[in-house]
Design a protein around this motif. Structure first.
Motif, mmCIF file in Angstrom:
data_model
loop_
_atom_site.group_PDB
_atom_site.id
_atom_site.type_symbol
_atom_site.label_atom_id
_atom_site.label_comp_id
_atom_site.label_asym_id
_atom_site.label_seq_id
_atom_site.Cartn_x
_atom_site.Cartn_y
_atom_site.Cartn_z
ATOM 1 N N GLN A 161 0.828 -1.205 0.000
ATOM 2 C CA GLN A 161 0.000 0.000 0.000
ATOM 3 C C GLN A 161 0.862 1.254 0.000
ATOM 4 O O GLN A 161 0.604 2.193 -0.765
ATOM 5 C CB GLN A 161 -0.912 0.006 1.227
ATOM 6 N N ASN A 162 1.869 1.270 0.878
ATOM 7 C CA ASN A 162 2.747 2.442 0.959
ATOM 8 C C ASN A 162 3.487 2.685 -0.348
ATOM 9 O O ASN A 162 3.786 3.821 -0.712
ATOM 10 C CB ASN A 162 3.745 2.276 2.099
ATOM 11 N N ALA A 163 3.818 1.592 -1.038
ATOM 12 C CA ALA A 163 4.518 1.699 -2.318
ATOM 13 C C ALA A 163 3.575 2.003 -3.474
ATOM 14 O O ALA A 163 4.018 2.291 -4.584
ATOM 15 C CB ALA A 163 5.270 0.404 -2.612
ATOM 16 N N GLU A 164 2.276 1.914 -3.196
ATOM 17 C CA GLU A 164 1.237 2.065 -4.218
ATOM 18 C C GLU A 164 1.343 0.992 -5.282
ATOM 19 O O GLU A 164 0.983 1.207 -6.444
ATOM 20 C CB GLU A 164 1.262 3.471 -4.827
ATOM 21 N N TYR A 165 1.851 -0.189 -4.877
ATOM 22 C CA TYR A 165 1.785 -1.349 -5.758
ATOM 23 C C TYR A 165 0.340 -1.820 -5.875
ATOM 24 O O TYR A 165 -0.074 -2.357 -6.899
ATOM 25 C CB TYR A 165 2.631 -2.506 -5.210
ATOM 26 N N VAL A 166 -0.417 -1.669 -4.788
ATOM 27 C CA VAL A 166 -1.842 -1.970 -4.810
ATOM 28 C C VAL A 166 -2.606 -0.701 -4.474
ATOM 29 O O VAL A 166 -2.188 0.091 -3.640
ATOM 30 C CB VAL A 166 -2.219 -3.094 -3.818
ATOM 31 N N VAL A 167 -3.738 -0.508 -5.150
ATOM 32 C CA VAL A 167 -4.564 0.680 -4.954
ATOM 33 C C VAL A 167 -6.024 0.261 -4.838
ATOM 34 O O VAL A 167 -6.396 -0.869 -5.152
ATOM 35 C CB VAL A 167 -4.391 1.679 -6.120
ATOM 36 N N LEU A 168 -6.838 1.184 -4.381
ATOM 37 C CA LEU A 168 -8.261 0.910 -4.208
ATOM 38 C C LEU A 168 -8.950 0.748 -5.552
ATOM 39 O O LEU A 168 -8.678 1.482 -6.501
ATOM 40 C CB LEU A 168 -8.915 2.059 -3.428
ATOM 41 N N ASP A 169 -9.843 -0.238 -5.630
ATOM 42 C CA ASP A 169 -10.627 -0.463 -6.840
ATOM 43 C C ASP A 169 -12.050 -0.804 -6.418
ATOM 44 O O ASP A 169 -12.254 -1.703 -5.599
ATOM 45 C CB ASP A 169 -10.037 -1.603 -7.677
ATOM 46 N N GLU A 170 -13.047 -0.100 -6.949
ATOM 47 C CA GLU A 170 -14.426 -0.311 -6.524
ATOM 48 C C GLU A 170 -14.939 -1.699 -6.894
ATOM 49 O O GLU A 170 -15.740 -2.280 -6.170
ATOM 50 C CB GLU A 170 -15.333 0.754 -7.147
ATOM 51 N N ALA A 171 -14.467 -2.244 -7.997
ATOM 52 C CA ALA A 171 -14.975 -3.537 -8.450
ATOM 53 C C ALA A 171 -14.313 -4.702 -7.716
ATOM 54 O O ALA A 171 -14.979 -5.666 -7.328
ATOM 55 C CB ALA A 171 -14.776 -3.682 -9.958
ATOM 56 N N GLY A 182 6.356 7.211 -9.914
ATOM 57 C CA GLY A 182 5.993 7.829 -8.654
ATOM 58 C C GLY A 182 6.510 7.072 -7.450
ATOM 59 O O GLY A 182 7.643 6.567 -7.431
ATOM 60 N N PRO A 183 5.697 6.949 -6.389
ATOM 61 C CA PRO A 183 6.100 6.226 -5.184
ATOM 62 C C PRO A 183 6.500 4.786 -5.459
ATOM 63 O O PRO A 183 7.407 4.246 -4.817
ATOM 64 C CB PRO A 183 4.845 6.292 -4.310
ATOM 65 N N ALA A 184 5.827 4.154 -6.425
ATOM 66 C CA ALA A 184 6.143 2.767 -6.763
ATOM 67 C C ALA A 184 7.580 2.647 -7.267
ATOM 68 O O ALA A 184 8.283 1.683 -6.948
ATOM 69 C CB ALA A 184 5.164 2.236 -7.807
ATOM 70 N N LEU A 185 8.023 3.608 -8.061
ATOM 71 C CA LEU A 185 9.389 3.580 -8.573
ATOM 72 C C LEU A 185 10.390 3.719 -7.435
ATOM 73 O O LEU A 185 11.404 3.013 -7.390
ATOM 74 C CB LEU A 185 9.588 4.704 -9.592
ATOM 75 N N VAL A 186 10.103 4.617 -6.499
ATOM 76 C CA VAL A 186 10.983 4.799 -5.343
ATOM 77 C C VAL A 186 11.062 3.513 -4.534
ATOM 78 O O VAL A 186 12.145 3.072 -4.125
ATOM 79 C CB VAL A 186 10.480 5.955 -4.462
ATOM 80 N N ALA A 187 9.912 2.882 -4.289
ATOM 81 C CA ALA A 187 9.876 1.633 -3.532
ATOM 82 C C ALA A 187 10.615 0.522 -4.267
ATOM 83 O O ALA A 187 11.317 -0.290 -3.646
ATOM 84 C CB ALA A 187 8.430 1.222 -3.268
ATOM 85 N N THR A 188 10.480 0.480 -5.586
ATOM 86 C CA THR A 188 11.149 -0.560 -6.372
ATOM 87 C C THR A 188 12.669 -0.420 -6.273
ATOM 88 O O THR A 188 13.385 -1.411 -6.122
ATOM 89 C CB THR A 188 10.710 -0.484 -7.847
ATOM 90 N N VAL A 189 13.144 0.818 -6.336
ATOM 91 C CA VAL A 189 14.580 1.061 -6.191
ATOM 92 C C VAL A 189 15.044 0.589 -4.817
ATOM 93 O O VAL A 189 16.060 -0.095 -4.677
ATOM 94 C CB VAL A 189 14.909 2.557 -6.393
ATOM 95 N N GLY A 190 14.294 0.941 -3.778
ATOM 96 C CA GLY A 190 14.646 0.508 -2.430
ATOM 97 C C GLY A 190 14.597 -0.999 -2.277
ATOM 98 O O GLY A 190 15.445 -1.599 -1.594
ATOM 99 N N LEU A 191 13.622 -1.631 -2.920
ATOM 100 C CA LEU A 191 13.480 -3.083 -2.840
ATOM 101 C C LEU A 191 14.661 -3.784 -3.501
ATOM 102 O O LEU A 191 15.182 -4.781 -2.980
ATOM 103 C CB LEU A 191 12.165 -3.503 -3.513
ATOM 104 N N VAL A 192 15.103 -3.260 -4.629
ATOM 105 C CA VAL A 192 16.262 -3.839 -5.316
ATOM 106 C C VAL A 192 17.516 -3.663 -4.467
ATOM 107 O O VAL A 192 18.321 -4.597 -4.317
ATOM 108 C CB VAL A 192 16.449 -3.189 -6.700
#
Length: 445
Positions: A161-171, A182-192
């Motif tokens: 959630q913090n990385a925005e790998y998953v986001v809210l979806d109504e369906a 965005g945040p996902a790219l930053v998290a991916t760099v940190g994860l690597v």
């Protein structure tokens, strides 16, 4: 020569207090562990005031109260148990406080603080009487493993959630967000970074990953540029929440359900977190029991009681402590460093605030991976053990609740044992908790 002698004496002093050599650790390792834990949970000093502000409480006052609660609870844990666990206002519990009790039920936030104070006093009495210790040690080993792994999955989900790998979806409720922007790219760099450093067995891998991701975050604009370095806390603002709890209305019959809800959620969130962290740190004995469990639970109760006086919601043991344990933290010195760093954050709020949640997400994900590895210790051929453990694991992230995962496991476990003719493998506590959680689901949900 004099400086070296002084350093040796200081190391010996700390060794005497925290038994560093006995726990195969040193001051440097404990500091790195404390700094890593601090980095992964520092978000709470901003998130908690934001949530409680929606209940009408002043942001600045809750900011100071949150840090005061962290310091009290964490130091209590450090000196009562010598465990490297940090405490802070619990996520979920603060939302229940603000949105369900204050906004939803119309209870004044001062009265809600009074309820938390009462809960803390009750927990102190239960901890001193060893009731809470018996509760923690009475959990079947398969459920302890399921709880630990479930917390791991829960941590991963929070990281996603913090990385925005998953986001809210109504369906579908949740959907894939992004991996490279965005945040996902930053998290991916940190994860690597974390993955590479872990593979190379570099000490402090999680900390370096957080720092590296934070620095990289300046490029896509995820990491904010601080407008100052030092900012003195406005202590006068603390007066808006300090000692503002109202005990006059907490015994209102209409609030009994609220009091019981806080009791149940805090009790089993704490028990589950302690079991999961203790298994990761290797503190459980050969019978799966946690030594000094009553002291750990007492520290938690002290944090909750003090937190209510300071002006914040329920203080509880933090699952993010797993990041410090993973970095080698094994004694209360880790907690002392955590408390010291949070105290310093009072004066360096702009610097603390520049670390984005996307930069700490990789640490949560890596720790979650580590905590799920113990599922190999389960007996996968025994379905009376596997099914309750598995349901405990998956309920935590899916329901976003540690306590609900524990509840499901304790409802299913004794039933499977009973209907397969293996009732003798259960204990009295299993059936008491079965009844308690059935009542919890029926009347308190």
């Amino acid at each position: 020569m004099a400086n070296n002698q002084q350093s040796t004496e200081e190391g010996g002093f700390l060794d005497d207090i925290f038994n560093l050599s006995q726990n195969d650790t040193d001051v440097k390792t404990e500091f790195i562990a404390g700094l890593t834990t601090f980095m992964t949970m520092a978000y709470i000093i901003f998130v908690n005031p934001d949530i409680l502000e929606s209940a009408g409480m002043p942001f600045e006052g809750v900011f100071i109260a949150t840090i005061a609660g962290i310091i009290l609870g964490t130091l209590a844990m450090a000196f009562l148990t010598n465990y490297p666990f940090a405490l802070a206002s619990g996520m979920g519990l603060n939302a229940f406080f603000a949105y369900s009790v204050v906004i939803g039920m119309g209870v004044a936030w001062e009265v809600a603080l009074g309820i938390i104070f009462l809960e803390g006093i009750l927990f102190i009495l239960l901890s001193v009487s060893h009731v809470r210790k018996q509760l923690v040690n009475g959990i079947p080993m398969s459920l302890k493993i399921g709880i630990s792994a479930g917390i791991g999955l829960f941590i991963v989900f929070i990281g996603f959630q913090n990385a925005e790998y998953v986001v809210l979806d109504e369906a579908t409720m949740v959907a894939f967000g992004s991996f490279v922007e965005g945040p996902a790219l930053v998290a991916t760099v940190g994860l690597v970074i974390a993955g590479v450093l872990y593979s190379m067995q570099v000490k402090g891998a999680l900390l370096f990953a957080i720092l590296g991701a934070t620095v990289f975050g300046f490029i896509p604009g995820v990491t904010p540029v601080p407008d100052a370095v030092v900012q003195m806390p406005t202590m006068g603002d603390w007066g808006g929440v300090l000692m503002q709890l109202d005990l006059s209305a907490v015994f209102d019959a209409g609030l009994i359900a609220v009091i019981l809800s806080f009791l149940f959620v805090d009790l089993f969130d704490t028990a589950g977190t302690l079991v999961g962290l203790s298994q990761q740190a290797g503190y459980l004995d050969e019978d799966g029991n946690l030594p000094k469990a009553n002291r750990a639970l007492l520290a938690d109760a002290i944090g909750t009681t003090g937190g209510a006086l300071f002006g914040t919601s329920t203080v509880t043991t933090y699952i993010e402590s797993a990041s410090g344990v993973e970095e080698g933290g094994r004694t209360g010195l880790t907690g002392v460093f955590v408390a010291l760093l949070f105290f310093l954050s009072l004066f360096f709020m702009p610097i603390v605030g520049m670390v984005p949640s996307a930069a700490t997400a990789p640490a949560l994900i890596i720790v979650g991976v580590m905590m799920t590895s113990n599922v190999t210790d389960l007996d996968w051929d025994d379905y009376t053990e596997i099914i309750p453990a598995f349901l405990t694991m998956v309920t935590m992230p899916f329901a976003y609740s540690i306590s609900h995962g524990i509840a499901v496991g304790f409802v299913v476990y004794p039933l499977l044992k009973l209907f397969t003719g293996r009732k003798d493998e259960t204990n009295v506590l299993s059936w008491v908790l079965f009844v308690v959680f059935i009542l919890y689901f029926v009347f308190l949900e």
